[in-house]
Design a protein around this motif. Structure first.
Motif, PDB file in Angstrom:
ATOM      1  N   CYS A  12       4.911  31.335   9.404  1.00  0.00           N
ATOM      2  CA  CYS A  12       5.400  30.604   8.223  1.00  0.00           C
ATOM      3  C   CYS A  12       5.871  29.201   8.604  1.00  0.00           C
ATOM      4  O   CYS A  12       5.608  28.237   7.890  1.00  0.00           O
ATOM      5  CB  CYS A  12       6.525  31.377   7.534  1.00  0.00           C
ATOM      6  SG  CYS A  12       5.942  32.795   6.591  1.00  0.00           S
ATOM      7  N   HIS A  15       2.837  27.184   9.067  1.00  0.00           N
ATOM      8  CA  HIS A  15       2.237  26.852   7.775  1.00  0.00           C
ATOM      9  C   HIS A  15       2.974  25.683   7.119  1.00  0.00           C
ATOM     10  O   HIS A  15       2.344  24.784   6.562  1.00  0.00           O
ATOM     11  CB  HIS A  15       2.260  28.066   6.842  1.00  0.00           C
ATOM     12  CG  HIS A  15       1.201  29.072   7.150  1.00  0.00           C
ATOM     13  ND1 HIS A  15       0.941  30.145   6.324  1.00  0.00           N
ATOM     14  CD2 HIS A  15       0.324  29.178   8.185  1.00  0.00           C
ATOM     15  CE1 HIS A  15      -0.040  30.862   6.838  1.00  0.00           C
ATOM     16  NE2 HIS A  15      -0.426  30.298   7.972  1.00  0.00           N
ATOM     17  N   LEU A 118      -3.836  28.953   3.172  1.00  0.00           N
ATOM     18  CA  LEU A 118      -2.411  29.090   3.490  1.00  0.00           C
ATOM     19  C   LEU A 118      -1.670  29.825   2.375  1.00  0.00           C
ATOM     20  O   LEU A 118      -0.848  30.715   2.638  1.00  0.00           O
ATOM     21  CB  LEU A 118      -1.769  27.715   3.720  1.00  0.00           C
ATOM     22  CG  LEU A 118      -2.240  26.947   4.953  1.00  0.00           C
ATOM     23  CD1 LEU A 118      -1.634  25.550   4.974  1.00  0.00           C
ATOM     24  CD2 LEU A 118      -1.931  27.694   6.223  1.00  0.00           C
ATOM     25  N   ASP A 122       0.334  33.318   2.750  1.00  0.00           N
ATOM     26  CA  ASP A 122       1.772  33.349   2.440  1.00  0.00           C
ATOM     27  C   ASP A 122       2.106  34.309   1.302  1.00  0.00           C
ATOM     28  O   ASP A 122       3.091  35.054   1.380  1.00  0.00           O
ATOM     29  CB  ASP A 122       2.275  31.955   2.063  1.00  0.00           C
ATOM     30  CG  ASP A 122       2.358  31.004   3.241  1.00  0.00           C
ATOM     31  OD1 ASP A 122       2.344  31.469   4.399  1.00  0.00           O
ATOM     32  OD2 ASP A 122       2.434  29.783   3.000  1.00  0.00           O
TER      33      ASP A 122
END
Length: 186
Positions: A12, A15, A118, A122
């Motif tokens: 994360c 990202h 992404l 996520d």
């Protein structure tokens, strides 16, 4: 990385760093052919970030998806295919043999594909993994990743500004997430 999510927490963070760089690329991309040199420099920076991130996902994350998530093999295969397409688009966007207009088009397609990828990880894949994989295994994978990465002093981490590591270290110290091997670390 020593939080509850371990590996997912690290992914994360990566990202978010990629999204920050994508926003910078958006600004350059909007200027079109007038910002070719700056765009090329940002793409080179992004290439370094992306190569390492994709390798991490393919080595540490997707094996968990395959092993623990229903239809995990298909999900991992689709993600690796997307990674291949991203690498190809990035290569084309940086290819100086192409016209500036063609590179700009490739950069635009790259930005759209990456944002979609992404967001999918996520919002869909990470929650599936979080629910299916034991927290201890996610922490263990995160620790293995941390041990495998070279440690350097003063170098920015994932394109974040210098000092970000210090902020994370203070946060970890204050919250008791002090690192691998500590009994009080979750």
């Amino acid at each position: 990385m020593n939080g509850l999510d371990g590996l997912l927490g690290e992914l994360c963070v990566e990202h978010r760093a990629m999204e920050a760089l994508l926003r910078r690329l958006d600004l350059v991309h909007a200027r079109g052919e007038h910002a070719v040199a700056e765009g090329h420099r940002l793409l080179a920076e992004f290439s370094t970030l992306l190569d390492e991130h994709l390798a991490v996902e393919e080595r540490y994350f997707y094996p968990l998806v395959v092993r623990h998530v229903p239809a995990g093999t298909a999900l991992a295969d689709a993600a690796v295919h997307t990674h291949t397409t991203v690498r190809r688009l990035l290569s084309l966007a940086m290819d100086e043999r192409l016209s500036a207009a063609d590179r700009t088009r490739c950069t635009g397609a790259l930005l759209v594909l990456l944002r979609t990828h992404l967001r999918g990880e996520d919002e869909q894949l990470f929650p599936l993994v979080r629910a299916a994989v034991p927290a201890a295994e996610l922490r263990h994978r995160g620790e293995r990743l941390a041990a495998a990465r070279p440690t350097g002093t003063g170098a920015p981490v994932w394109g974040l500004p210098p000092g970000t590591g210090a902020v994370a270290a203070v946060r970890d110290r204050l919250t008791g997430h002090g690192g691998a091997g500590r009994q009080d670390s979750p």
